[in-house]
Motif scaffolding. Structure first.
Motif, mmCIF file in Angstrom:
data_model
loop_
_atom_site.group_PDB
_atom_site.id
_atom_site.type_symbol
_atom_site.label_atom_id
_atom_site.label_comp_id
_atom_site.label_asym_id
_atom_site.label_seq_id
_atom_site.Cartn_x
_atom_site.Cartn_y
_atom_site.Cartn_z
ATOM 1 N N ASN A 129 0.371 -0.168 -5.430
ATOM 2 C CA ASN A 129 0.197 0.517 -4.143
ATOM 3 C C ASN A 129 1.470 1.269 -3.772
ATOM 4 O O ASN A 129 1.945 1.211 -2.635
ATOM 5 N N TYR A 130 1.999 1.992 -4.761
ATOM 6 C CA TYR A 130 3.208 2.800 -4.556
ATOM 7 C C TYR A 130 2.784 4.215 -4.189
ATOM 8 O O TYR A 130 2.050 4.870 -4.928
ATOM 9 N N VAL B 218 4.427 -0.185 -1.121
ATOM 10 C CA VAL B 218 5.781 0.328 -1.292
ATOM 11 C C VAL B 218 5.735 1.847 -1.369
ATOM 12 O O VAL B 218 4.696 2.440 -1.636
ATOM 13 N N GLN B 219 6.893 2.482 -1.129
ATOM 14 C CA GLN B 219 6.943 3.948 -1.092
ATOM 15 C C GLN B 219 8.179 4.467 -1.801
ATOM 16 O O GLN B 219 9.119 3.721 -2.102
ATOM 17 N N ASN B 220 8.200 5.792 -2.001
ATOM 18 C CA ASN B 220 9.377 6.378 -2.650
ATOM 19 C C ASN B 220 10.629 6.294 -1.789
ATOM 20 O O ASN B 220 11.741 6.419 -2.304
ATOM 21 N N ILE B 221 10.505 6.053 -0.485
ATOM 22 C CA ILE B 221 11.699 5.823 0.338
ATOM 23 C C ILE B 221 12.383 4.503 -0.021
ATOM 24 O O ILE B 221 13.519 4.256 0.396
ATOM 25 N N ASP B 222 11.721 3.656 -0.795
ATOM 26 C CA ASP B 222 12.293 2.362 -1.158
ATOM 27 C C ASP B 222 13.174 2.429 -2.410
ATOM 28 O O ASP B 222 13.891 1.471 -2.711
ATOM 29 N N GLY C 24 13.744 3.375 4.192
ATOM 30 C CA GLY C 24 13.137 2.520 3.188
ATOM 31 C C GLY C 24 13.746 1.139 3.123
ATOM 32 O O GLY C 24 14.672 0.786 3.863
ATOM 33 N N ARG C 25 13.237 0.333 2.204
ATOM 34 C CA ARG C 25 13.615 -1.065 2.062
ATOM 35 C C ARG C 25 13.807 -1.380 0.584
ATOM 36 O O ARG C 25 13.018 -0.946 -0.257
ATOM 37 N N SER C 26 14.833 -2.119 0.263
ATOM 38 C CA SER C 26 15.068 -2.495 -1.126
ATOM 39 C C SER C 26 13.901 -3.305 -1.679
ATOM 40 O O SER C 26 13.381 -4.205 -1.028
ATOM 41 N N LEU C 27 13.517 -2.974 -2.918
ATOM 42 C CA LEU C 27 12.439 -3.685 -3.591
ATOM 43 C C LEU C 27 12.923 -4.919 -4.352
ATOM 44 O O LEU C 27 12.110 -5.584 -4.994
ATOM 45 N N THR D 149 2.958 -3.456 5.707
ATOM 46 C CA THR D 149 1.533 -3.320 5.408
ATOM 47 C C THR D 149 1.039 -1.884 5.456
ATOM 48 O O THR D 149 -0.104 -1.611 5.072
ATOM 49 N N GLY D 150 1.865 -0.957 5.937
ATOM 50 C CA GLY D 150 1.435 0.434 6.045
ATOM 51 C C GLY D 150 2.460 1.407 5.510
ATOM 52 O O GLY D 150 3.674 1.189 5.655
ATOM 53 N N SER D 151 1.986 2.477 4.878
ATOM 54 C CA SER D 151 2.869 3.546 4.405
ATOM 55 C C SER D 151 2.527 4.835 5.141
ATOM 56 O O SER D 151 1.397 5.035 5.610
ATOM 57 N N LEU D 152 3.515 5.721 5.231
ATOM 58 C CA LEU D 152 3.375 6.975 5.969
ATOM 59 C C LEU D 152 3.407 8.159 5.011
ATOM 60 O O LEU D 152 4.272 8.231 4.137
ATOM 61 N N ILE D 153 2.456 9.085 5.197
ATOM 62 C CA ILE D 153 2.468 10.353 4.474
ATOM 63 C C ILE D 153 2.552 11.468 5.501
ATOM 64 O O ILE D 153 1.800 11.469 6.491
ATOM 65 N N GLU D 154 3.466 12.422 5.294
ATOM 66 C CA GLU D 154 3.665 13.541 6.211
ATOM 67 C C GLU D 154 3.565 14.844 5.417
ATOM 68 O O GLU D 154 4.188 14.971 4.364
#
Length: 485
Positions: free
Chosen positions: A68-69, A348-352, A371-374, A388-393
């Motif tokens: 879920n990246y 998780v997202q690319n900001i991580d 972001g947050r360290s993985l 629990t949620g990711s943001l797309i802009e």
């Protein structure tokens, strides 16, 4: 004398164990042998190409895959800006590939280049090298090297893989049209040389190789031109199908024509051919790590800046949507203390990536990083708490003629939107007042927009939670906002 592999593994394990902390805390004291990082970032690679990449599959077997990246925007420059900084587009200021709200110039002028994972790790004593595609609008002829990079081999408009220039540490070098000039092979060889030199010097290193492949015009290495005869694009349930209650920007698309389907199939085969060189490069880099005695103390990371649709939702070839085929891309990490053959479902997202690389190298993570360290997920696994949620802009539509990602309605040209994606649903708000909501537990291919049937209270909650993410600007604030219902 270089340490034994066993000693290196022990040191790397100590580093990783010491780094299991939130991104906002002080970094642990680095061990005597900080771990190395090799980051391979490809361009426009969708999940459906991994089936043609045996060495990426081997990396999955040896490491952990995040299922879920998502990227912060399915477009090259904003996504790469988020990767470098650990920030959403609303904090980098980069929403497009050029103009007043995107591209290399905006990224640089807003001071982003001084706050990347490269500058942070270089300050920790790392040798850092960048090779390949940087940001849209970067020109090698200017001989500019961004801060944070010990070695720089930056390309500009090199999508054709031949006949391009590289800024090689302040010298402009031209590559022609021979087999040896194929860009993916060139940066792969330079990457192996960098690993060999840094390992011999017993110096920790960060290497990012950023390929243009498989971005259009989908140019394979000549040795791969006969691969995959008869291969056609995969057909998911979304193939050539409009979602019910489609938004205005998509609703007018009719069925794919015979000519469009033929082109999609041809281009999918070319994309599969183009990633063969990337796959060989990954194998070569890992072989060099082993030969140089540093494989057990090196994290190898593979990912893409965005996905790519080919016939899905009656869109021909493109990206920029909030649908999974565009925003959910591979992230595979192998290295010290990383479980092998494991999949992680956390959001998780690319900001991580930036805070992860900084944590691994013992560097501090600034409070304004979103972001947050993985590392906690890599070592703590399923029990580690997570958002629990990711943001797309996304800003759109983009119509600049010199943009390599310019699209029309047939490719997909969504208006400006923000989206919230969790493990179970996708919610999209467009600036024209339209909405989409897909319950992916029952509708995994996003074919039934059920927003109209939601209760008023649920609509209010979704808007409020999305708005909180759009307006978060700190690590703590974005972490809190990322916990949605």
């Amino acid at each position: 004398m270089r340490r034994s592999l066993a000693a290196l593994a022990t040191a790397a394990l100590a580093v990783t164990a010491g780094l299991v902390a939130s991104a906002g805390a002080s970094p642990a004291v680095a061990a005597a042998t900080p771990p190395n990082i090799v980051f391979v970032l490809v361009d426009d690679l969708a999940w459906n190409l991994v089936q043609h990449m045996p060495n990426v599959q081997r990396l999955q077997t040896d490491g952990t895959t995040f299922t879920n990246y998502t990227v912060t925007d399915s477009l090259c420059c904003p996504s790469r800006s988020s990767i470098f900084t650990g920030k959403f587009p609303h904090d980098t200021g980069v929403f497009t590939n050029g103009g007043s709200d995107g591209g290399f110039a905006v990224f640089r002028n807003r001071g982003n280049e001084s706050k990347t994972f490269a500058t942070a790790l270089q300050a920790q004593g790392y040798s850092t090298a960048f090779m390949g595609k940087y940001l849209n609008g970067y020109l090698p002829r200017d001989l500019y090297t961004p801060p944070g990079w010990t070695e720089w081999y930056g390309a500009g408009d090199a999508y054709g893989e031949y006949n391009y220039n590289l800024n090689e540490n302040g010298t402009l070098v031209h590559y022609g049209n021979t087999d040896a000039d194929y860009l993916t092979d060139v940066v792969g060889a330079k990457g192996k040389s960098f690993i060999q030199r840094q390992a011999a010097a017993n110096k920790p290193f960060l290497l990012e190789i950023s390929t243009f492949a498989p971005h259009g015009p989908f140019t394979p290495a000549r040795q791969d031109l006969d691969k995959f005869p008869g291969l056609t694009a995969p057909h998911t349930p979304a193939w050539n199908t409009l979602p019910a209650n489609a938004p205005t920007w998509l609703a007018g698309n009719g069925p794919l024509t015979t000519a469009e389907i033929t082109k999609i199939n041809t281009d999918y085969r070319k994309r599969a051919q183009a990633v063969q060189a990337v796959d060989r490069m990954i194998a070569g880099l890992r072989q060099q790590l082993t030969a140089s005695g540093v494989a057990n103390n090196t994290y190898v990371v593979f990912s893409s800046d965005n996905g790519f649709h080919m016939g899905d939702h009656r869109l021909v070839e493109g990206k920029q949507t909030a649908y999974d085929h565009d925003v959910v891309v591979p992230l595979v990490i192998a290295g010290p203390n990383v479980p092998s053959g494991i999949s992680r479902p956390q959001v998780v997202q690319n900001i991580d990536l930036a805070p992860t690389f900084q944590r691994l190298g013992g560097a501090p993570v600034a409070g304004d990083v979103n972001g947050r360290s993985l590392v906690t997920l890599l070592t703590g696994g399923q029990t580690a708490p997570w958002r629990t949620g990711s943001l797309i802009e996304h800003h759109g539509p983009g119509v600049s003629a010199d943009d390599p990602d310019v699209q029309d309605a047939r490719n997909g040209m969504p208006t400006t939107y923000e989206a919230l994606r969790t493990e179970i649903y996708t919610y999209i708000e467009y600036d024209n007042g339209e909405h989409e909501y897909y319950d992916r537990t029952t509708d995994p291919y996003q074919l039934n927009n059920t927003y109209a049937g939601l209760s008023a209270s649920r609509k209010t909650t979704l808007h409020s939670e999305l708005d909180a993410l759009v307006n978060c600007h700190t690590n703590a604030g974005c972490w809190t906002a990322g916990h949605v219902s």
